[in-house]
Enzyme design. Structure first.
Site, PDB file in Angstrom:
ATOM      1  CG  ASP A   1      -1.858  -1.215   1.214  1.00  0.00           C
ATOM      2  OD1 ASP A   1      -2.258  -1.650   0.128  1.00  0.00           O
ATOM      3  OD2 ASP A   1      -2.139  -1.731   2.315  1.00  0.00           O
TER       4      ASP A   1
ATOM      5  CE  LYS B   1       2.388  -2.565  -4.260  1.00  0.00           C
ATOM      6  NZ  LYS B   1       2.041  -2.136  -2.904  1.00  0.00           N
TER       7      LYS B   1
ATOM      8  N   GLY C   1      -4.582  -4.459  -3.727  1.00  0.00           N
ATOM      9  CA  GLY C   1      -5.602  -3.443  -3.985  1.00  0.00           C
ATOM     10  C   GLY C   1      -4.859  -2.188  -4.402  1.00  0.00           C
ATOM     11  CG  HIS C   2      -2.220  -2.139  -6.964  1.00  0.00           C
ATOM     12  ND1 HIS C   2      -1.316  -2.664  -7.840  1.00  0.00           N
ATOM     13  CD2 HIS C   2      -1.911  -2.663  -5.749  1.00  0.00           C
ATOM     14  CE1 HIS C   2      -0.502  -3.487  -7.181  1.00  0.00           C
ATOM     15  NE2 HIS C   2      -0.858  -3.505  -5.912  1.00  0.00           N
TER      16      HIS C   2
ATOM     17  CB  THR D   1      -6.492 -10.530   1.698  1.00  0.00           C
ATOM     18  OG1 THR D   1      -5.994 -11.591   0.871  1.00  0.00           O
ATOM     19  CG2 THR D   1      -5.422  -9.464   1.856  1.00  0.00           C
TER      20      THR D   1
ATOM     21  CD  GLN E   1       0.725  -8.965  -2.509  1.00  0.00           C
ATOM     22  OE1 GLN E   1       1.400  -9.626  -3.270  1.00  0.00           O
ATOM     23  NE2 GLN E   1      -0.535  -8.654  -2.764  1.00  0.00           N
TER      24      GLN E   1
ATOM     25  N   PRO F   1      -8.711  -1.105   8.923  1.00  0.00           N
ATOM     26  CG  PRO F   1      -9.127  -0.497  11.140  1.00  0.00           C
ATOM     27  CD  PRO F   1      -9.533  -1.469  10.080  1.00  0.00           C
ATOM     28  NE  ARG F   2      -4.076   0.330   3.411  1.00  0.00           N
ATOM     29  CZ  ARG F   2      -4.191   1.048   2.295  1.00  0.00           C
ATOM     30  NH1 ARG F   2      -3.790   2.294   2.262  1.00  0.00           N
ATOM     31  NH2 ARG F   2      -4.714   0.514   1.222  1.00  0.00           N
TER      32      ARG F   2
ATOM     33  CG  ASP G   1      -0.362  14.343   0.212  1.00  0.00           C
ATOM     34  OD1 ASP G   1       0.385  13.446  -0.226  1.00  0.00           O
ATOM     35  OD2 ASP G   1      -1.584  14.187   0.373  1.00  0.00           O
TER      36      ASP G   1
HETATM   37  P1  GDP Z   1      -0.766   0.225  -3.557  1.00  0.00           P
HETATM   38  O1  GDP Z   1      -1.376  -1.038  -3.056  1.00  0.00           O
HETATM   39  O2  GDP Z   1       0.703   0.304  -3.289  1.00  0.00           O
HETATM   40  O3  GDP Z   1      -1.093   0.511  -4.989  1.00  0.00           O
HETATM   41  O4  GDP Z   1      -1.412   1.411  -2.704  1.00  0.00           O
HETATM   42  P2  GDP Z   1      -2.979   1.567  -2.349  1.00  0.00           P
HETATM   43  O5  GDP Z   1      -3.682   2.003  -3.568  1.00  0.00           O
HETATM   44  O6  GDP Z   1      -3.476   0.372  -1.639  1.00  0.00           O
HETATM   45  O7  GDP Z   1      -2.895   2.712  -1.261  1.00  0.00           O
HETATM   46  C1  GDP Z   1      -2.399   3.958  -1.549  1.00  0.00           C
HETATM   47  C2  GDP Z   1      -3.513   4.980  -1.333  1.00  0.00           C
HETATM   48  O8  GDP Z   1      -2.967   6.273  -1.268  1.00  0.00           O
HETATM   49  C3  GDP Z   1      -4.528   5.028  -2.468  1.00  0.00           C
HETATM   50  O9  GDP Z   1      -5.770   5.395  -1.944  1.00  0.00           O
HETATM   51  C4  GDP Z   1      -3.993   6.137  -3.381  1.00  0.00           C
HETATM   52  O10 GDP Z   1      -5.011   6.789  -4.128  1.00  0.00           O
HETATM   53  C5  GDP Z   1      -3.422   7.083  -2.352  1.00  0.00           C
HETATM   54  N1  GDP Z   1      -2.239   7.824  -2.778  1.00  0.00           N
HETATM   55  C6  GDP Z   1      -1.239   7.455  -3.613  1.00  0.00           C
HETATM   56  N2  GDP Z   1      -0.280   8.410  -3.652  1.00  0.00           N
HETATM   57  C7  GDP Z   1      -0.696   9.378  -2.812  1.00  0.00           C
HETATM   58  C8  GDP Z   1      -0.119  10.623  -2.387  1.00  0.00           C
HETATM   59  O11 GDP Z   1       0.974  11.008  -2.780  1.00  0.00           O
HETATM   60  N3  GDP Z   1      -0.850  11.361  -1.495  1.00  0.00           N
HETATM   61  C9  GDP Z   1      -2.049  10.945  -1.022  1.00  0.00           C
HETATM   62  N4  GDP Z   1      -2.679  11.731  -0.144  1.00  0.00           N
HETATM   63  N5  GDP Z   1      -2.611   9.801  -1.388  1.00  0.00           N
HETATM   64  C10 GDP Z   1      -1.932   9.022  -2.264  1.00  0.00           C
HETATM   65  P1  IMO Z   2      -0.959  -4.244  -2.202  1.00  0.00           P
HETATM   66  O1  IMO Z   2      -0.523  -4.791  -3.529  1.00  0.00           O
HETATM   67  C1  IMO Z   2      -0.934  -4.686   2.148  1.00  0.00           C
HETATM   68  C2  IMO Z   2      -1.019  -8.764   3.729  1.00  0.00           C
HETATM   69  C3  IMO Z   2      -2.267  -9.226   4.461  1.00  0.00           C
HETATM   70  C4  IMO Z   2      -1.643 -10.184   5.458  1.00  0.00           C
HETATM   71  C5  IMO Z   2      -0.515 -10.837   4.665  1.00  0.00           C
HETATM   72  C6  IMO Z   2      -0.867 -12.194   4.070  1.00  0.00           C
HETATM   73  O2  IMO Z   2      -2.255  -3.542  -2.226  1.00  0.00           O
HETATM   74  O3  IMO Z   2       0.148  -3.465  -1.564  1.00  0.00           O
HETATM   75  P2  IMO Z   2      -2.413 -12.928   2.035  1.00  0.00           P
HETATM   76  O4  IMO Z   2      -3.869 -12.726   1.786  1.00  0.00           O
HETATM   77  O5  IMO Z   2      -1.527 -12.353   0.982  1.00  0.00           O
HETATM   78  O6  IMO Z   2      -2.058 -14.369   2.335  1.00  0.00           O
HETATM   79  O7  IMO Z   2      -2.122 -12.117   3.405  1.00  0.00           O
HETATM   80  O8  IMO Z   2      -0.217  -9.926   3.603  1.00  0.00           O
HETATM   81  N1  IMO Z   2      -1.246  -8.247   2.360  1.00  0.00           N
HETATM   82  C7  IMO Z   2      -1.175  -6.953   2.034  1.00  0.00           C
HETATM   83  N2  IMO Z   2      -0.971  -5.860   2.807  1.00  0.00           N
HETATM   84  N3  IMO Z   2      -1.064  -4.554   0.815  1.00  0.00           N
HETATM   85  C8  IMO Z   2      -1.233  -5.636   0.029  1.00  0.00           C
HETATM   86  O9  IMO Z   2      -1.241  -5.572  -1.315  1.00  0.00           O
HETATM   87  C9  IMO Z   2      -1.337  -6.910   0.640  1.00  0.00           C
HETATM   88  N4  IMO Z   2      -1.543  -8.166   0.183  1.00  0.00           N
HETATM   89  C10 IMO Z   2      -1.464  -8.969   1.240  1.00  0.00           C
HETATM   90  O10 IMO Z   2      -2.925  -8.167   5.083  1.00  0.00           O
HETATM   91  O11 IMO Z   2      -1.044  -9.461   6.504  1.00  0.00           O
HETATM   92 MG    MG Z   3      -2.933  -1.645  -1.808  1.00  0.00          MG
END
Ligand code: GDP
Ligand code: IMO
Ligand code: MG
Length: 425
Positions: free
Chosen positions: A13, A16, A40-41, A128, A222, A302-303, A331
């Site tokens: 998270d 990416k 979840g991207h 998950t 991840q 919640p993270r 930010d």
């Molecule tokens: P990923 O799994 O690495 O792709 O990240 P996620 O999408 O799960 O979580 C990142 C969250 O932060 C998403 O809701 C993005 O829209 C948001 N996000 C990404 N870059 C930024 C940033 O620079 N600032 C803020 N405020 N939000 C961001």
């Molecule tokens: P993105 O790509 C954050 C975590 C789960 C759990 C552990 C194992 O959005 O960054 P799994 O279901 O993979 O066997 O769970 O890994 N986890 C993540 N945490 N971002 C993710 O993906 C994750 N994918 C799995 O919460 O702790």
């Molecule tokens: Mg994510």
């Protein structure tokens, strides 16, 4: 940009999705190489928010190919759902390609995932629940169902029956009953027919694309500390999330990779269980969760939030061979009077800059912090002015990170939208 891997440097998270989407403008192909719909991207394009779990971000850029590589575990129901959702939002999904060798997540994998977590009780991983671990286990045990099998009744039928029998036996041994949908085989064959036009050997596709001078982005899922080998085992996912995984998970040799972009969130988050040295349970942690909207995209949990950990980041930079950093969510630190950064650990009374293998030791870490002054409440940033136009304190923060890692930051993200990005030359 020819072959570039985008990889998460923390516990996932990191943003990416946003960064991959940003760089995808100049790529021809975006490929996912590991993980499944545990990812979840989130990508924001104009007024539209996309939450991608299995489809690579390239799907949002018309004319780019989006490839699901062999290292991915793919839930075909989730895939079809996601395709339908995107079509409903007006997107063309015909440029999707799926590796014939990717392993398939079955309903019984989700059952086994839940069963194992329940069994572990308070020692659970906090997965998950998407069946990721059991699917990779079948893959390694050489009994997995692969995408190619969905196209062949003679191969799929017996394989499925064998696997179902194993699951029933396992369930019974745990005092549970597992009943499978009697139509599962027909349903899977039906899905096979639908996805057949997308299925091919993606190793040829990707290597021939590179031969012809095309650019490929490898979209990690991840993060480094969730890697099955290098993460905080067993509180990890079941794939190689590090940059090295892109080669095996996409079928491209290491000599073809040009760049590894490490995505580093300006603070740290973690979803699920496991140690977290810089975790905050005070008003700073609340600030990060609220302002950063740190709630899981996949499960809504919640993270857990904490300060940036440079011991982890330095380890991550090495492990992944990071050539440049994308620092995200800067930010979110707006408005904080003070920002802390962990620069080393104290373990058993001894200061160290090494990340330990034992979770007991990781749990015992006392972080050593450097405190920096925050940059106050900055509602808007002068994006046209580049790095130099950012608040001085933010520049200092970035400088602390890059000098500690010995890696330049080429991308700074200060908001979720595409344009809220600064490239540093
Ligand atoms: P990923 O799994 O690495 O792709 O990240 P996620 O999408 O799960 O979580 C990142 C969250 O932060 C998403 O809701 C993005 O829209 C948001 N996000 C990404 N870059 C930024 C940033 O620079 N600032 C803020 N405020 N939000 C961001
Ligand atoms: P993105 O790509 C954050 C975590 C789960 C759990 C552990 C194992 O959005 O960054 P799994 O279901 O993979 O066997 O769970 O890994 N986890 C993540 N945490 N971002 C993710 O993906 C994750 N994918 C799995 O919460 O702790
Ligand atoms: Mg994510």
């Amino acid at each position: 940009m020819t072959a570039t891997i985008v990889v998460g440097m923390q516990w996932g998270d990191e943003g990416k999705g946003k960064v991959t989407d940003y760089y995808a403008e100049r790529a021809d192909i975006v490929v996912r190489f590991q993980g499944g719909n545990n990812a979840g991207h989130t990508v924001i394009v104009g007024d539209q928010e996309y939450k991608l779990h299995i489809l690579p971000c390239g799907i949002l850029r018309p004319g780019k190919k989006a490839v699901i590589g062999n290292g991915v575990v793919m839930d075909p129901w989730v895939l079809l759902n996601e395709i339908e959702t995107l079509k409903g939002m007006g997107l063309d999904t015909t440029d999707l390609v799926i590796s014939d060798r990717a392993n398939v997540i079955m309903p019984y994998h989700r059952f086994l995932d839940g069963m194992k977590e329940a069994q572990l009780g308070d020692k659970k991983i906090g997965t998950t629940g998407r069946g990721i671990g059991p699917t990779y286990r079948d893959k390694v045990a050489r009994s997995g169902v692969r995408v190619i099998d969905l196209l062949d009744r003679k191969r799929l039928g017996p394989k499925l029956e064998e696997n179902l029998q194993t699951v029933r036996t396992t369930a019974t041994a745990h005092g549970l009953e597992f009943t499978s949908d009697p139509d599962l085989l027909e349903e899977l064959l039906g899905i096979g027919k639908v996805i057949a036009p997308y299925v091919q050997n993606t190793t040829y596709l990707l290597n021939e694309a590179l031969d012809s001078g095309m650019s490929i982005l490898f979209e990690g899922a991840q993060g480094t500390f969730l890697d099955i080998d290098h993460g905080t085992y067993p509180f990890v996912t079941s794939s190689n999330t590090v940059a090295g995984g892109a080669c095996s998970g996409a079928g491209v040799g290491p000599t073809r990779i040009d760049e590894v972009v490490g995505i580093l969130k300006a603070y740290t988050t973690r979803v699920g269980e496991g140690p977290f040295p810089t975790e905050l349970e005070d008003r700073y942690g609340e600030h990060l969760r609220d302002v950063g909207r740190e709630f899981g995209v996949t499960t809504g949990r919640p993270r857990r939030c904490g300060w940036l950990d440079l011991v982890m980041a330095r380890y991550s930079a090495k492990l992944n061979g990071v050539t440049s950093l994308g620092i995200t969510k800067l930010d979110v630190l707006n408005g904080l009077d003070e920002i802390k950064v962990c620069t080393s650990y104290i373990i058993d009374g001894v200061e160290t800059d090494r990340f330990p293998a034992s979770n007991d030791l990781v749990e015992s870490i006392e972080p050593v912090y450097t405190a920096l002054t925050g940059w106050g409440s900055c509602e808007t940033f002068d994006l046209s002015g580049g790095l130099d136009a950012l608040p001085k304190e933010m520049q200092d923060y970035i400088e602390l990170i890059t000098s500690s890692l010995g890696v330049p930051a080429k991308l700074l993200s200060i908001g979720p939208e595409r344009h809220m990005t600064i490239e540093v030359s």
